[in-house]
Scaffold this motif. Structure first.
Motif, PDB file in Angstrom:
ATOM      1  N   ALA A 193      -4.749   4.584  -0.061  1.00 14.66           N
ATOM      2  CA  ALA A 193      -5.291   3.415  -0.752  1.00 14.66           C
ATOM      3  C   ALA A 193      -5.326   2.245   0.218  1.00 14.66           C
ATOM      4  O   ALA A 193      -4.582   2.208   1.200  1.00 14.66           O
ATOM      5  CB  ALA A 193      -4.449   3.067  -1.979  1.00 14.66           C
ATOM      6  N   GLN A 194      -6.178   1.309  -0.067  1.00 12.16           N
ATOM      7  CA  GLN A 194      -6.282   0.108   0.758  1.00 12.16           C
ATOM      8  C   GLN A 194      -6.295  -1.127  -0.124  1.00 12.16           C
ATOM      9  O   GLN A 194      -6.710  -1.081  -1.286  1.00 12.16           O
ATOM     10  CB  GLN A 194      -7.553   0.142   1.609  1.00 12.16           C
ATOM     11  N   GLU A 246       0.820  -1.199   0.000  1.00 14.39           N
ATOM     12  CA  GLU A 246       0.000   0.000   0.000  1.00 14.39           C
ATOM     13  C   GLU A 246       0.860   1.258   0.000  1.00 14.39           C
ATOM     14  O   GLU A 246       0.551   2.228  -0.694  1.00 14.39           O
ATOM     15  CB  GLU A 246      -0.918   0.006   1.225  1.00 14.39           C
ATOM     16  N   GLU A 247       1.945   1.232   0.777  1.00 13.43           N
ATOM     17  CA  GLU A 247       2.815   2.404   0.862  1.00 13.43           C
ATOM     18  C   GLU A 247       3.392   2.757  -0.511  1.00 13.43           C
ATOM     19  O   GLU A 247       3.367   3.916  -0.932  1.00 13.43           O
ATOM     20  CB  GLU A 247       3.964   2.139   1.845  1.00 13.43           C
ATOM     21  N   ARG A 248       3.918   1.770  -1.173  1.00 16.45           N
ATOM     22  CA  ARG A 248       4.558   2.048  -2.465  1.00 16.45           C
ATOM     23  C   ARG A 248       3.527   2.446  -3.514  1.00 16.45           C
ATOM     24  O   ARG A 248       3.771   3.313  -4.336  1.00 16.45           O
ATOM     25  CB  ARG A 248       5.355   0.826  -2.936  1.00 16.45           C
ATOM     26  N   SER A 288      -4.883  -4.956  -7.500  1.00 13.81           N
ATOM     27  CA  SER A 288      -5.871  -5.247  -6.464  1.00 13.81           C
ATOM     28  C   SER A 288      -6.051  -4.081  -5.490  1.00 13.81           C
ATOM     29  O   SER A 288      -6.916  -4.127  -4.628  1.00 13.81           O
ATOM     30  CB  SER A 288      -5.465  -6.501  -5.681  1.00 13.81           C
ATOM     31  N   MET A 289      -5.245  -3.031  -5.606  1.00  8.37           N
ATOM     32  CA  MET A 289      -5.334  -1.898  -4.703  1.00  8.37           C
ATOM     33  C   MET A 289      -6.595  -1.073  -4.978  1.00  8.37           C
ATOM     34  O   MET A 289      -7.035  -0.942  -6.118  1.00  8.37           O
ATOM     35  CB  MET A 289      -4.114  -0.991  -4.851  1.00  8.37           C
ATOM     36  N   MET A 290      -7.140  -0.511  -3.924  1.00 10.46           N
ATOM     37  CA  MET A 290      -8.341   0.309  -4.038  1.00 10.46           C
ATOM     38  C   MET A 290      -8.001   1.722  -3.572  1.00 10.46           C
ATOM     39  O   MET A 290      -7.693   1.948  -2.397  1.00 10.46           O
ATOM     40  CB  MET A 290      -9.468  -0.271  -3.183  1.00 10.46           C
ATOM     41  N   LEU A 291      -8.018   2.673  -4.492  1.00  9.10           N
ATOM     42  CA  LEU A 291      -7.742   4.068  -4.172  1.00  9.10           C
ATOM     43  C   LEU A 291      -8.929   4.619  -3.392  1.00  9.10           C
ATOM     44  O   LEU A 291     -10.066   4.584  -3.855  1.00  9.10           O
ATOM     45  CB  LEU A 291      -7.532   4.862  -5.460  1.00  9.10           C
ATOM     46  N   THR A 292      -8.680   5.127  -2.172  1.00  7.18           N
ATOM     47  CA  THR A 292      -9.779   5.570  -1.315  1.00  7.18           C
ATOM     48  C   THR A 292      -9.885   7.085  -1.190  1.00  7.18           C
ATOM     49  O   THR A 292     -10.978   7.615  -1.034  1.00  7.18           O
ATOM     50  CB  THR A 292      -9.637   4.968   0.093  1.00  7.18           C
ATOM     51  N   GLU A 293      -8.757   7.790  -1.242  1.00  4.46           N
ATOM     52  CA  GLU A 293      -8.818   9.245  -1.106  1.00  4.46           C
ATOM     53  C   GLU A 293      -7.665   9.911  -1.837  1.00  4.46           C
ATOM     54  O   GLU A 293      -6.522   9.453  -1.767  1.00  4.46           O
ATOM     55  CB  GLU A 293      -8.807   9.670   0.363  1.00  4.46           C
ATOM     56  N   SER A 296      -9.460  -9.845   0.840  1.00  6.47           N
ATOM     57  CA  SER A 296      -9.331 -11.096   0.094  1.00  6.47           C
ATOM     58  C   SER A 296      -8.038 -11.125  -0.694  1.00  6.47           C
ATOM     59  O   SER A 296      -7.314 -12.121  -0.721  1.00  6.47           O
ATOM     60  CB  SER A 296     -10.530 -11.277  -0.838  1.00  6.47           C
ATOM     61  N   ALA A 297      -7.701  -9.998  -1.345  1.00  6.18           N
ATOM     62  CA  ALA A 297      -6.464  -9.934  -2.125  1.00  6.18           C
ATOM     63  C   ALA A 297      -5.256  -9.994  -1.211  1.00  6.18           C
ATOM     64  O   ALA A 297      -4.250 -10.630  -1.520  1.00  6.18           O
ATOM     65  CB  ALA A 297      -6.437  -8.640  -2.942  1.00  6.18           C
ATOM     66  N   ARG A 298      -5.348  -9.350  -0.041  1.00  2.00           N
ATOM     67  CA  ARG A 298      -4.232  -9.355   0.894  1.00  2.00           C
ATOM     68  C   ARG A 298      -3.930 -10.772   1.367  1.00  2.00           C
ATOM     69  O   ARG A 298      -2.794 -11.226   1.382  1.00  2.00           O
ATOM     70  CB  ARG A 298      -4.569  -8.454   2.085  1.00  2.00           C
ATOM     71  N   GLU A 299      -4.973 -11.489   1.761  1.00  2.00           N
ATOM     72  CA  GLU A 299      -4.776 -12.851   2.246  1.00  2.00           C
ATOM     73  C   GLU A 299      -4.235 -13.755   1.140  1.00  2.00           C
ATOM     74  O   GLU A 299      -3.396 -14.612   1.369  1.00  2.00           O
ATOM     75  CB  GLU A 299      -6.104 -13.388   2.776  1.00  2.00           C
ATOM     76  N   GLN A 300      -4.681 -13.527  -0.096  1.00  2.00           N
ATOM     77  CA  GLN A 300      -4.228 -14.346  -1.217  1.00  2.00           C
ATOM     78  C   GLN A 300      -2.743 -14.149  -1.473  1.00  2.00           C
ATOM     79  O   GLN A 300      -1.997 -15.110  -1.643  1.00  2.00           O
ATOM     80  CB  GLN A 300      -5.043 -13.970  -2.456  1.00  2.00           C
TER      81      GLN A 300
END
Length: 235
Positions: free
Chosen positions: A168-169, A137-139, A195-200, A173-177
């Motif tokens: 982003a988060q 997420e950081e990168r 799989s990243m989701m941009l949140t703000e 499900s993607a994290r566990e995979q």
């Protein structure tokens, strides 16, 4: 002979004059410090809302250290708390006579320090390897912020007049995979970012920008449309 005896005295006089000149070198005075302090307080209020903010400036040679207690919304993600560092440096850059040396930030409500980097030690400049939990997420946030910044500079024709902050988060499900693949010995690769989701997306500018320009920016950066988008215009 007398001339030679006066030579050491002349050296002393020159040294004293040099020291006095150094001490008299122009520094940021009370007015400049007050202007920077006030700008930081007002700018933080625009970022987080009209709430109490505390800024203390401490002289450090020809520069200044800033100790800041920030009042932020409850439940704010740590990455968004760390936004305060690039944000305040962006504000300080508007005051070239008050060069910022060090910056310490804490949460005003809890009195706990806000770390500048992720607690797991991720540095965005590091090569994509040995990725630990949360570092993806950081990168991703760093890369996305840079892309948006370049796009905004091209559009507005200005450089160093806008700061883009991104959060982003990663869906659970993607994290566990991915963590499961890592445990099995597989090395994650760049397509994993999909799989990243941009949140703000928060864009900070030091001048007014027409609403039509922001609509154009969002159209040309489609991923912004799936996130909360806001603009903070500095006072």
């Amino acid at each position: 002979m007398k001339r030679n005896q006066n030579f050491p005295i002349l050296l002393v006089v020159i040294a004293v004059v040099a020291v006095l000149a150094l001490l008299a070198r122009p520094q940021a005075g009370g007015a400049e410090m007050a202007a920077l302090q006030n700008d930081m307080v007002l700018s933080l209020s625009r970022l987080w809302g009209p709430v109490e903010q505390k800024v203390e400036l401490i002289p450090n040679g020809q520069r200044f250290n800033a100790r800041v207690a920030v009042s932020m919304p409850a439940g704010l993600r740590q990455r968004q708390q760390r936004w305060n560092y690039p944000f305040l440096r962006f504000v300080a850059a508007r005051h070239p006579k008050c060069e910022l040396a060090g910056l310490e930030i804490k949460d005003l409500k809890s009195n706990l320090p806000v770390p500048e980097y992720a607690m797991n030690g991720m540095l965005a400049e590091r090569a994509y390897r040995s990725i630990g939990p949360g570092e993806e997420e950081e990168r991703f946030c760093e890369m996305t912020a840079r892309q948006f910044s370049l796009s905004l500079e091209r559009q507005l024709g200005d450089s160093n007049r806008a700061l883009v902050l991104v959060d982003a988060q990663q869906p659970h499900s993607a994290r566990e995979q991915v963590y499961g693949r890592r445990a099995a010995g597989a090395v994650p690769n760049q397509p994993y970012f999909r799989s990243m989701m941009l949140t703000e997306v928060c864009v900070v500018v030091d001048h007014e920008v027409a609403a039509v320009e922001w609509e154009r920016f969002k159209r040309e950066n489609a991923s912004v449309n799936g996130a909360r988008f806001r603009v903070v215009t500095l006072p």
